[in-house]
Write an enzyme that holds these catalytic residues in place. Structure first.
Site, short mmCIF file in Angstrom:
data_model
loop_
_atom_site.label_atom_id
_atom_site.label_comp_id
_atom_site.label_asym_id
_atom_site.label_seq_id
_atom_site.Cartn_x
_atom_site.Cartn_y
_atom_site.Cartn_z
N VAL A 157 0.78 -1.25 0.02
CA VAL A 157 -0.12 -0.02 -0.11
C VAL A 157 0.68 1.22 0.06
CG1 VAL A 157 -1.87 1.32 1.29
CG2 VAL A 157 -1.84 -1.22 1.08
N CYS A 158 1.82 1.40 0.69
CA CYS A 158 2.86 2.49 0.99
C CYS A 158 3.37 2.64 -0.57
CB CYS A 158 3.88 2.11 2.03
SG CYS A 158 3.30 2.29 3.72
N THR A 159 3.84 1.67 -1.16
CA THR A 159 4.32 1.67 -2.55
C THR A 159 3.48 2.51 -3.36
OG1 THR A 159 5.72 -0.26 -2.20
CG2 THR A 159 5.06 0.55 -4.62
N MET A 164 3.28 6.29 -2.64
CA MET A 164 4.60 7.03 -2.85
C MET A 164 4.66 7.23 -4.37
SD MET A 164 6.26 7.70 0.03
CE MET A 164 8.08 7.88 -0.28
#
Length: 256
Positions: free
Chosen positions: A70-72, A75
């Protein structure tokens, strides 16, 4: 100052709150609070917040860890919209629980595999110090990782908007930009923005006790009810009134 969350409610029998929810906290960030100055190590080098922010707005956001799915996606989305934040005079500042080394390796992989260049600084909050300061640790969600919390901070260092999202739910960058447009429109023209508003659409006249709009609006007013009055897009319809000088000034930014 320290205080107990929910303590007063429990004593007044307003709600049956479990005793485990009565925690000691030093500060719970709220809209209108002044963000304290802080120093941190980031992927772009050491950072002193007040000096770094300067006269810009800041979008401070947390995410759990590097090399996570999810963070990828978040970003990559932010990297693709850096120019859109720049146009709004907003600097991006991220906060992550991973080390600087891990984050830099992650950013390099994002560049090589997905074409995402991460140019904005990311704080390494491995000890969760800033995560605790900004209320980004929600113990019932995770004892180890910060949730996805976002703070929009004005040039005056005051918190203008707060949003919180669970660990597994990615934020919508278009909605972040829309919300920034809304807050900056309210600041510039002293109007309200309606539900589902986007920059370029009608705004709302506020009740008299909130003060007059900071632009010549009467020619564009659309009255639906005595308590519901719309005005045309102020960014395009008229110059902004500078109350300090008594003169008209051009709109701060072009309409979207």
């Amino acid at each position: 100052m320290t205080y107990k969350l929910f303590e007063e409610m429990r004593l007044l029998r307003v709600a049956r709150v479990p005793h485990r929810y009565a925690r000691q906290v030093r500060w719970l960030p709220q809209i209108g609070d002044v963000v304290p100055d802080f120093k941190a190590e980031t992927t772009n080098g050491p950072l002193s917040f007040y000096e770094w922010a300067g006269e810009s707005w800041t979008y401070l956001f947390s995410h759990p860890a590097a090399f996570t799915p999810v963070c990828t996606t978040e970003m990559v989305s932010l990297a693709a919209n850096v120019l859109n934040f720049d146009q709004r005079n907003v600097k991006l500042l991220g906060l992550c629980g991973s080390s600087l080394e891990d984050q830099r390796r992650w950013h390099g992989d994002l560049s090589r595999s997905l074409g995402a260049e991460i140019s904005f600084p990311m704080i390494a909050d491995t000890q969760r110090i800033l995560s605790q300061l900004f209320g980004m640790l929600h113990w019932e969600e995770s004892c180890e990782f910060a949730i996805r919390k976002s703070l929009l901070i004005g040039p005056d260092r005051k918190i203008r908007m707060i949003s919180e999202t669970p660990l597994l739910v990615g934020r919508n960058t278009d909605e972040v930009l829309r919300s920034i447009d809304a807050v900056q429109t309210v600041d510039a023209y002293n109007v309200g923005v309606p539900a589902d508003w986007k920059k370029g659409q009608e705004c709302l006249l506020l009740p008299g006790e909130c003060g007059e709009p900071r632009f010549d609006h009467w020619h564009s007013a659309r009255i639906v009810r005595s308590y519901l009055k719309f005005v045309a897009n102020p960014w395009r319809s008229a110059p902004r009134l500078d109350r300090s000088s008594g003169t008209d000034t051009a709109p701060i930014a072009a309409a979207a």
